[in-house]
Design an enzyme around this catalytic site. Structure first.
Site, PDB file in Angstrom:
ATOM      1  N   LYS A 168       0.847  -1.192   0.000  1.00 51.53           N
ATOM      2  CA  LYS A 168       0.000   0.000   0.000  1.00 51.53           C
ATOM      3  C   LYS A 168       0.885   1.245   0.000  1.00 51.53           C
ATOM      4  O   LYS A 168       1.998   1.202   0.501  1.00 51.53           O
ATOM      5  CB  LYS A 168      -0.909   0.007   1.234  1.00 51.53           C
ATOM      6  CG  LYS A 168      -1.735  -1.251   1.433  1.00 51.53           C
ATOM      7  CD  LYS A 168      -2.825  -1.398   0.403  1.00 51.53           C
ATOM      8  CE  LYS A 168      -3.655  -2.653   0.659  1.00 51.53           C
ATOM      9  NZ  LYS A 168      -4.734  -2.831  -0.317  1.00 51.53           N
ATOM     10  N   HIS A 287      -6.395 -13.536  -7.880  1.00 50.46           N
ATOM     11  CA  HIS A 287      -7.261 -12.596  -7.167  1.00 50.46           C
ATOM     12  C   HIS A 287      -8.664 -12.661  -7.756  1.00 50.46           C
ATOM     13  O   HIS A 287      -8.842 -12.964  -8.932  1.00 50.46           O
ATOM     14  CB  HIS A 287      -6.706 -11.172  -7.255  1.00 50.46           C
ATOM     15  CG  HIS A 287      -7.302 -10.253  -6.234  1.00 50.46           C
ATOM     16  ND1 HIS A 287      -8.521  -9.634  -6.431  1.00 50.46           N
ATOM     17  CD2 HIS A 287      -6.869  -9.853  -5.007  1.00 50.46           C
ATOM     18  CE1 HIS A 287      -8.809  -8.896  -5.363  1.00 50.46           C
ATOM     19  NE2 HIS A 287      -7.827  -9.010  -4.486  1.00 50.46           N
TER      20      HIS A 287
END
EC number: 4.1.1.39
Length: 473
Positions: A168, A287
């Protein structure tokens, strides 16, 4: 067939596609749909309409029906059940002969089962709840490129869940700063770091630069820790050709694992990439970006347990499955059900977990369940208890948000994990004793102590939207 005659016109679907006396064959593909019919459409006709429109039927009788054996190829609605607590809809069970589908093509299966039938006017809402793939069909599919045991052997990691972290902020970092974040996390004792699913090759960070900086960081962390490390390099791309170009480069620089967004990227692309990984000795992290568009509405769409089965058939060594305790949707019973469907060789019917059919996977390898989304050290006891060893516990903010930095956050996660695994192996009830276990471990880890203080008040206590129907009773 020679004795049949053609009669033009429209007839009720139930005359052909409703067969309550049908006994499904071992080779049939079985589907359970939740059907909400329009007012005035009775259950048998609605179920038969779904069977027809998802197999051989159309809106009117056609003379070319006489050129084939319709009784063999048609789908058959063979059972109807009430949905607990919801009188507006019902379950319809439909059997499809295996020869309706191309071998090894989950794309072809979806084209029929979740194709035009979902826009059928006689149906107000339609949801595919579960599918039973017969072993005869399972064996035509590639499945996970490596599987759980092969991955453990490659990474030399045994006896515990694997630990990961999504870097992040998910967007905006330069490749060099991104690589720095990867290095700090891996040096801090994580097994894997991960590209966010949004990261492909944007102007602020082109894919080749990211791959090079990340692999340099991975090798440096391996040299310093003596452990095998990896980073999920997202090769999802605008075209299959570009996807394979990125995958080849990842292999060339020595990366052990790549990543794909299997729904956004497409099932065809995912199956092809899984085959490539199998042939090139690469691990494949998958994902599920876009899944909630398909699975969150409890009356219309595709349940995630079906998407889980489709991924296992299509191919992937990891799949994100939700966390139960984090910020994303997923109740405990359902999540445990699709985790088993991802990992086990045989999963029996269990309505208490939303599993409508026995599912035999034969010798097809299982895949790691990935828990990610709003998790931190306080969740560790529950995560270990829920997911077991064959999982990846994928923290993001729960690593990078540590006040002392990425390496400290990673170290806190590793200490918490090993404390919970040791306590479990000693026979302790880690969910009930989680606070005591973590507090004791924190006495020897200032990083864990600070993490516990930082996130002690953070909870995601929202009700689940898509509950098991049995919970509505």
């Amino acid at each position: 067939m020679a004795s049949k005659t053609y009669q033009a016109g429209v007839k009720e679907y139930r005359q052909t596609y409703w067969q309550p006396d049908y006994v499904p064959l071992d080779t049939d593909i079985l589907a359970c749909f939740k059907i909400t019919p329009q007012a005035g459409v009775d259950r048998e006709e609605a179920a038969a309409a779904v069977a027809a429109e998802s197999s051989t039927g159309t809106w009117t009788t056609v003379w070319t029906d006489l050129l084939t054996d319709m009784d063999y190829y048609k789908g058959r609605a063979y059972r109807i059940e009430d949905v607990p607590g919801d009188d507006a809809c019902f379950y319809a069970f439909i059997a499809y002969p295996i020869d309706l589908f191309e071998e090894g093509s989950v794309v072809n299966v979806f084209t029929s089962l979740v194709g035009n039938v979902f826009g059928f006017k006689a149906i107000r809402a339609l949801r595919l709840e579960d599918v039973r793939f017969p072993i005869a069909y399972v064996k035509t599919c590639g499945g996970p490129p490596s599987g759980i045991q092969v991955e453990r052997d490659k990474m030399n990691k045994y006896g515990r869940p694997l630990l990961g972290c999504t870097i992040k902020p998910k967007l905006g970092l330069s490749a060099k700063n991104y690589g720095r974040a990867v290095y700090e996390c891996l040096r801090g004792s994580l097994d894997f770091t991960k590209d966010d699913e949004n990261i492909n090759s944007q102007p602020f960070m082109r894919w080749r630069d990211r791959f090079e900086f990340v692999q340099e960081a991975t090798l440096k962390a391996e040299a310093e820790t003596g452990e095998r490390k990896g980073h999920y390099l997202n090769v999802t791309a605008p075209t299959p050709e570009e996807m394979y170009k990125r995958a080849e480069f990842a292999k060339e620089i020595g990366a052990p694992i790549i990543m794909h967004d299997y729904l956004a990227g497409g099932l065809c692309a995912n199956a092809g990439l899984a085959n490539w990984c199998r042939n090139n000795g690469m691990l494949l992290h998958v994902h599920r970006a876009m899944h909630a568009v398909l699975d969150r509405n409890p009356h219309h769409g595709i349940h995630f347990r079906v998407l889980t089965k489709i991924l296992r058939l299509s191919g992937g060594d990891h799949l994100h499955t939700g966390t139960v305790v984090g910020k994303l949707e997923g109740d405990r019973a359902s999540t445990l059900g699709w985790i088993d469907l991802l990992r086990e060789s045989f999963v029996p019917e269990d309505r208490s977990r939303g599993i409508f059919f026995d599912q035999d996977w034969g010798s097809m390898p299982g895949a790691f369940a990935v828990a990610s989304g709003g998790i931190h050290v306080w969740h560790m006891p529950a995560l270990v208890a829920i997911f077991g060893d064959d999982s990846v516990l994928q923290f993001g903010g729960g690593t990078l948000g540590h006040p002392w930095g990425n390496a400290a956050g990673a170290h806190a996660n590793r200490v918490a994990l090993e404390a919970c695994v040791q306590a479990r192996n000693e026979g302790r009830q880690i969910e009930k004793e989680g606070r005591e276990i973590l507090t004791a471990a924190a006495q020897h880890s200032p990083e864990l102590k600070i993490a516990m203080e930082t996130w002690k008040e953070i909870k995601f206590e929202f009700d689940t939207v898509d509950k098991l129907d049995i919970a509505h009773k």
